[in-house]
Design a protein around this motif. Structure first.
Motif, PDB file in Angstrom:
ATOM      1  N   TYR A  35      -5.386   5.468  -2.656  1.00 36.02           N
ATOM      2  CA  TYR A  35      -4.378   4.456  -2.400  1.00 36.02           C
ATOM      3  C   TYR A  35      -5.067   3.204  -1.852  1.00 36.02           C
ATOM      4  O   TYR A  35      -6.107   3.289  -1.208  1.00 36.02           O
ATOM      5  CB  TYR A  35      -3.364   4.932  -1.358  1.00 36.02           C
ATOM      6  N   GLN A  37      -3.990  -0.208   0.606  1.00 39.34           N
ATOM      7  CA  GLN A  37      -2.957  -0.727   1.506  1.00 39.34           C
ATOM      8  C   GLN A  37      -3.122  -2.222   1.662  1.00 39.34           C
ATOM      9  O   GLN A  37      -4.202  -2.700   2.044  1.00 39.34           O
ATOM     10  CB  GLN A  37      -3.049  -0.072   2.896  1.00 39.34           C
ATOM     11  N   GLY A  40       2.508  -6.036   3.723  1.00 37.79           N
ATOM     12  CA  GLY A  40       3.799  -6.259   3.086  1.00 37.79           C
ATOM     13  C   GLY A  40       4.072  -5.411   1.869  1.00 37.79           C
ATOM     14  O   GLY A  40       5.177  -5.447   1.314  1.00 37.79           O
ATOM     15  N   LEU A  41       3.062  -4.636   1.443  1.00 37.32           N
ATOM     16  CA  LEU A  41       3.220  -3.814   0.235  1.00 37.32           C
ATOM     17  C   LEU A  41       3.102  -2.326   0.520  1.00 37.32           C
ATOM     18  O   LEU A  41       3.296  -1.510  -0.391  1.00 37.32           O
ATOM     19  CB  LEU A  41       2.170  -4.212  -0.807  1.00 37.32           C
ATOM     20  N   GLY A  42       2.788  -1.959   1.716  1.00 40.92           N
ATOM     21  CA  GLY A  42       2.578  -0.544   2.001  1.00 40.92           C
ATOM     22  C   GLY A  42       1.338  -0.030   1.291  1.00 40.92           C
ATOM     23  O   GLY A  42       0.383  -0.775   1.046  1.00 40.92           O
ATOM     24  N   LEU A  43       1.344   1.241   0.942  1.00 44.93           N
ATOM     25  CA  LEU A  43       0.237   1.847   0.206  1.00 44.93           C
ATOM     26  C   LEU A  43       0.669   2.055  -1.242  1.00 44.93           C
ATOM     27  O   LEU A  43       1.796   2.472  -1.504  1.00 44.93           O
ATOM     28  CB  LEU A  43      -0.150   3.203   0.813  1.00 44.93           C
ATOM     29  N   GLN A  45      -0.625   3.734  -5.077  1.00 51.70           N
ATOM     30  CA  GLN A  45      -1.558   4.685  -5.653  1.00 51.70           C
ATOM     31  C   GLN A  45      -2.406   4.032  -6.749  1.00 51.70           C
ATOM     32  O   GLN A  45      -1.888   3.347  -7.638  1.00 51.70           O
ATOM     33  CB  GLN A  45      -0.820   5.892  -6.231  1.00 51.70           C
ATOM     34  N   ASP A  59      -0.358   3.521  -9.963  1.00 50.00           N
ATOM     35  CA  ASP A  59       0.388   2.280 -10.191  1.00 50.00           C
ATOM     36  C   ASP A  59      -0.495   1.036 -10.327  1.00 50.00           C
ATOM     37  O   ASP A  59      -0.109   0.061 -10.966  1.00 50.00           O
ATOM     38  CB  ASP A  59       1.375   2.061  -9.036  1.00 50.00           C
ATOM     39  N   LEU A  88      -7.576  -2.230   2.246  1.00 42.91           N
ATOM     40  CA  LEU A  88      -7.872  -1.003   2.981  1.00 42.91           C
ATOM     41  C   LEU A  88      -7.581   0.160   2.036  1.00 42.91           C
ATOM     42  O   LEU A  88      -6.469   0.270   1.517  1.00 42.91           O
ATOM     43  CB  LEU A  88      -6.999  -0.919   4.232  1.00 42.91           C
ATOM     44  N   PHE A  90      -7.494   4.279   1.052  1.00 42.95           N
ATOM     45  CA  PHE A  90      -7.346   5.619   1.579  1.00 42.95           C
ATOM     46  C   PHE A  90      -7.488   6.645   0.465  1.00 42.95           C
ATOM     47  O   PHE A  90      -6.917   6.500  -0.612  1.00 42.95           O
ATOM     48  CB  PHE A  90      -5.963   5.813   2.215  1.00 42.95           C
ATOM     49  N   PHE A 105      -4.781  12.526   4.721  1.00 46.49           N
ATOM     50  CA  PHE A 105      -5.451  11.260   4.448  1.00 46.49           C
ATOM     51  C   PHE A 105      -6.812  11.184   5.127  1.00 46.49           C
ATOM     52  O   PHE A 105      -7.006  11.696   6.226  1.00 46.49           O
ATOM     53  CB  PHE A 105      -4.585  10.092   4.935  1.00 46.49           C
ATOM     54  N   GLY A 106      -7.740  10.504   4.460  1.00 43.75           N
ATOM     55  CA  GLY A 106      -9.004  10.156   5.079  1.00 43.75           C
ATOM     56  C   GLY A 106      -8.807   9.015   6.052  1.00 43.75           C
ATOM     57  O   GLY A 106      -7.706   8.474   6.189  1.00 43.75           O
ATOM     58  N   PRO A 107      -9.879   8.611   6.742  1.00 48.62           N
ATOM     59  CA  PRO A 107      -9.773   7.594   7.790  1.00 48.62           C
ATOM     60  C   PRO A 107      -9.654   6.170   7.272  1.00 48.62           C
ATOM     61  O   PRO A 107      -9.383   5.255   8.048  1.00 48.62           O
ATOM     62  CB  PRO A 107     -11.081   7.759   8.566  1.00 48.62           C
ATOM     63  N   ARG A 110     -12.355  -0.058   4.796  1.00 45.76           N
ATOM     64  CA  ARG A 110     -11.963  -1.479   4.741  1.00 45.76           C
ATOM     65  C   ARG A 110     -12.991  -2.226   3.907  1.00 45.76           C
ATOM     66  O   ARG A 110     -14.170  -2.250   4.255  1.00 45.76           O
ATOM     67  CB  ARG A 110     -11.860  -2.062   6.138  1.00 45.76           C
TER      68      ARG A 110
END
Lengths: 114, 113
Positions: A35, A37, A40-43, A45, A59, A88, A90, A105-107, A110
């Protein structure tokens, strides 16, 4: 300890320089996913894998590649990074494909593309 | 395609009080899963609570509970006795049997002392 690991955690690169973000899980999970991030868009895929040698687009797959040669590893490859891939990232995994299992989820990684 | 909407970009609450975060979703599926994830400043994604759509009973996890209204396609998160450590971004997420999580844009929650 059961976990999903990502490397590197932070990366600054320049446009066009190929890079790979690694993801590894030690839980013998079949399903893995990437994913990104953005504010304003969230995460969203990028790609997912149901098992070894089985991958499919999410997506927002443009500009990314993945591979799943081993069950535990699911690297994300940016062949020619561009500034709009600054984000970012994930990696996540779950026991199997099919909605009954939660995702771990992994950490996060960035990435800044100059 | 499924969509998830979190209409509150930011919220604040006093320590020890109760706060409710809103989430609505759109889907034509009848069987699915809903989640709330917490993302503290460390950026780690932490699963707070999950709800199976076929279960009428609302999920609870200690101080966290949900109000799941399937007909209204609403899935709110209630945090009781708020603590400073609850300060984080909270994401509502939908998942069908294809394992793909669809996330809302997130709500920043600030707990004030």
């Amino acid at each position: 300890e059961a976990q999903v690991t990502q490397n590197p955690r932070y990366l600054i690169t320049v446009t066009g320089k190929k890079l790979t973000v690694t993801c590894s899980q030690n839980m013998n999970h079949e399903y893995m996913s990437w994913y990104r991030q953005d504010p304003g868009l969230g995460l969203r895929q990028i790609y997912y894998s149901m098992n070894v040698e089985v991958t499919d687009k999410g997506d927002v797959p443009e500009g990314y590649k993945v591979s799943r040669k081993e069950k535990r590893n699911f690297p994300l490859i940016l062949e020619s990074p561009s500034p709009n891939q600054t984000s970012l990232y994930f990696c996540a995994s779950s026991l199997r494909f099919g909605g009954a299992t939660s995702q771990y989820f992994g950490p996060g990684t960035r990435l800044l593309v100059l | 395609a499924q969509t998830v909407t979190q209409s509150q970009p930011e919220m604040s609450v006093q320590e020890a009080e109760t706060v409710t975060l809103s989430c609505t979703y759109d889907t034509s599926e009848s069987n699915y899963y809903l989640f709330w994830y917490k993302q503290p400043p460390s950026r780690q994604m932490i699963l707070v609570i999950r709800q199976e759509a076929y279960k009428q009973q609302n999920a609870t996890e200690n101080r966290f509970s949900v109000n799941f209204q399937k007909a209204a396609k609403s899935f709110s998160l209630k945090i009781s006795d708020s603590q400073l450590g609850d300060t984080a971004m909270y994401f509502c997420a939908f998942m069908d049997y294809g394992n793909k999580l669809v996330f809302g844009a997130g709500t920043i929650l600030r707990v004030k002392s």
